[in-house]
Design a protein around this motif. Structure first.
Motif, PDB file in Angstrom:
ATOM      1  N   ARG A 344      62.587  58.047  97.158  1.00  0.00           N
ATOM      2  CA  ARG A 344      63.430  57.429  98.125  1.00  0.00           C
ATOM      3  C   ARG A 344      63.541  55.817  97.815  1.00  0.00           C
ATOM      4  O   ARG A 344      64.580  55.398  97.768  1.00  0.00           O
ATOM      5  CB  ARG A 344      62.598  57.674  99.166  1.00  0.00           C
ATOM      6  N   LEU A 347      65.909  55.465  94.915  1.00  0.00           N
ATOM      7  CA  LEU A 347      67.166  55.726  95.143  1.00  0.00           C
ATOM      8  C   LEU A 347      67.473  54.582  95.851  1.00  0.00           C
ATOM      9  O   LEU A 347      68.874  53.964  95.882  1.00  0.00           O
ATOM     10  CB  LEU A 347      67.463  56.997  95.870  1.00  0.00           C
ATOM     11  N   ALA A 348      66.755  54.027  96.811  1.00  0.00           N
ATOM     12  CA  ALA A 348      67.421  52.895  97.694  1.00  0.00           C
ATOM     13  C   ALA A 348      67.747  51.386  96.879  1.00  0.00           C
ATOM     14  O   ALA A 348      68.791  50.942  97.115  1.00  0.00           O
ATOM     15  CB  ALA A 348      66.208  52.609  98.823  1.00  0.00           C
ATOM     16  N   LEU A 350      68.430  51.656  93.610  1.00  0.00           N
ATOM     17  CA  LEU A 350      69.792  51.859  92.989  1.00  0.00           C
ATOM     18  C   LEU A 350      71.136  51.775  93.851  1.00  0.00           C
ATOM     19  O   LEU A 350      72.031  51.050  93.281  1.00  0.00           O
ATOM     20  CB  LEU A 350      69.761  53.417  92.391  1.00  0.00           C
ATOM     21  N   ILE A 351      70.956  52.174  94.884  1.00  0.00           N
ATOM     22  CA  ILE A 351      72.015  51.935  95.629  1.00  0.00           C
ATOM     23  C   ILE A 351      72.366  50.306  96.093  1.00  0.00           C
ATOM     24  O   ILE A 351      73.358  49.949  96.192  1.00  0.00           O
ATOM     25  CB  ILE A 351      71.879  52.647  97.031  1.00  0.00           C
ATOM     26  N   GLU A 352      71.155  49.724  96.252  1.00  0.00           N
ATOM     27  CA  GLU A 352      71.550  48.220  96.489  1.00  0.00           C
ATOM     28  C   GLU A 352      72.018  47.593  95.268  1.00  0.00           C
ATOM     29  O   GLU A 352      72.883  46.751  95.320  1.00  0.00           O
ATOM     30  CB  GLU A 352      70.051  47.504  96.873  1.00  0.00           C
ATOM     31  N   SER A 354      73.935  48.755  92.907  1.00  0.00           N
ATOM     32  CA  SER A 354      75.449  49.272  92.872  1.00  0.00           C
ATOM     33  C   SER A 354      76.285  48.614  93.540  1.00  0.00           C
ATOM     34  O   SER A 354      77.515  48.651  93.562  1.00  0.00           O
ATOM     35  CB  SER A 354      75.399  50.702  92.666  1.00  0.00           C
TER      36      SER A 354
END
Length: 354
Positions: A344, A347-348, A350-352, A354
């Motif tokens: 998690r 993934l957090a 990676l989202i930041e 991107s």
């Protein structure tokens, strides 16, 4: 009056084999009560033991008896009257020692009682002989036929007849003398029978049937002597000595009848004691049976308890295994949760980015 128990204990009873005189023969299947009794009437001590209603020991203690300890729990003594040797097996050395102490104590008491009785007999023997002489003196041959001096002296009686030789007038007195002697023999027989009766009754308290037979026999003897008294009264009405003997005999018969009555009362008491003993034995047998039933039930409960303990132990083992498995699963779950947490976070990030 009568016999009273003064000390009791429990022991296995044996008697010497009458054939081999070496081996012991058990007379009781289990331990029974053995008691010392004191007979205040005869001033004697006895050892008595009953197995149910049967007397397996009936021994009168005498000064010459000896109780011998042959082991830590066994003792014996010889009874010459019963022509046997008794043996007792006790549950402990303490009980044996206590019984031996009592034996020695009552043996000494029997010795003192015997000495007192002999002294009393010596004191009373002289007056008895004198009184007997006074009774017999009117009927001696000298009083009937005259002494040697009287026969040689020309004395004259009231009828003015010489006494040098017996005449026909002396025959009734000679006949009375014979009757008196016969009566003295009967009196001696009565005294002997009276003594035998007293001894037999006191020695046979454990045998009711024998007592009844002896009582019946002596009652017949008393009736026979009553008839003898009547016959002698008719035949020898002129002899004063016979009247004296008759009075003494009547008194002796009354004493004998009183003794018989007393013995009948003692027999009745003994019957009651036997009934009570049977009742106690029945209660004991009932309690023994109940105890056996409780022991069987106790064994069943012990079996059930053992089974439950095994099941409990198995259940505890299964619970322990389940706990171990659960612990392992928790550790795996913790690892998976940690991995998911890292995933998690990644993934957090990676989202930041991107």
């Amino acid at each position: 009056m009568g016999e009273q128990p003064i000390y009791s204990t429990r022991a296995h009873v044996f008697q010497i084999d009458p054939n081999t005189k070496k081996n012991w023969v058990p007379t009781s299947k289990h331990a029974v009560t053995v008691s010392y009794f004191y007979d205040s009437t005869r001033n004697v001590y006895r050892i008595i033991s009953l197995d149910g209603s049967k007397a397996i020991i009936n021994s009168t203690i005498t000064p010459n008896m000896t109780f011998t300890k042959t082991s830590q729990k066994f003792g014996q003594w010889a009874d010459s009257r019963a022509n046997t040797v008794y043996g007792l097996g006790f549950s402990s050395e303490h009980h044996l020692s206590k019984f031996a102490e009592k034996f020695q104590e009552f043996k000494e008491a029997a010795r003192l009682a015997k000495e007192k009785s002999q002294e009393k007999m010596e004191l009373t023997s002289t007056p008895s002989q004198e009184s007997a002489g006074e009774i017999q003196s009117p009927l001696t041959p000298e009083s009937i036929n005259g002494t040697d001096d009287e026969r040689t002296t020309p004395e004259v009686t009231q009828n003015s007849e010489p006494r040098a030789e017996p005449t026909q007038n002396a025959l009734p007195f000679a006949h009375s003398s014979a009757i008196s002697k016969h009566w003295e023999a009967e009196l001696a027989t009565l005294k002997g029978n009276n003594a035998k009766l007293t001894a037999a009754l006191l020695e046979s308290t454990a045998n009711v049937k024998q007592w009844k037979q002896q009582l019946a026999a002596y009652q017949e003897e008393a009736e026979r002597l009553h008839k003898r008294v009547t016959e002698l009264e008719c035949v020898s009405s002129q002899a004063n000595a016979v009247h004296t003997h008759k009075t003494e005999l009547n008194q002796t018969i009354q004493e004998l009848e009183a003794t018989l009555k007393k013995k009948e009362e003692e027999i009745e008491k003994l019957r009651e004691e036997i009934d009570n003993a049977k009742e106690i034995q029945a209660q004991r047998d009932s309690l023994t049976q109940k105890l056996q039933e409780v022991e069987v039930r106790n064994k069943d409960l012990e079996g059930q308890l053992s089974d439950l303990e095994q099941r409990l132990e198995k259940s505890q083992s299964e619970q322990e295994a389940f706990r171990n498995n659960l612990k392992t699963l928790l550790e795996i779950l913790d690892g998976k949760i940690f991995e998911l947490t890292e995933l998690r976070d990644n993934l957090a990030k990676l989202i930041e980015c991107s």
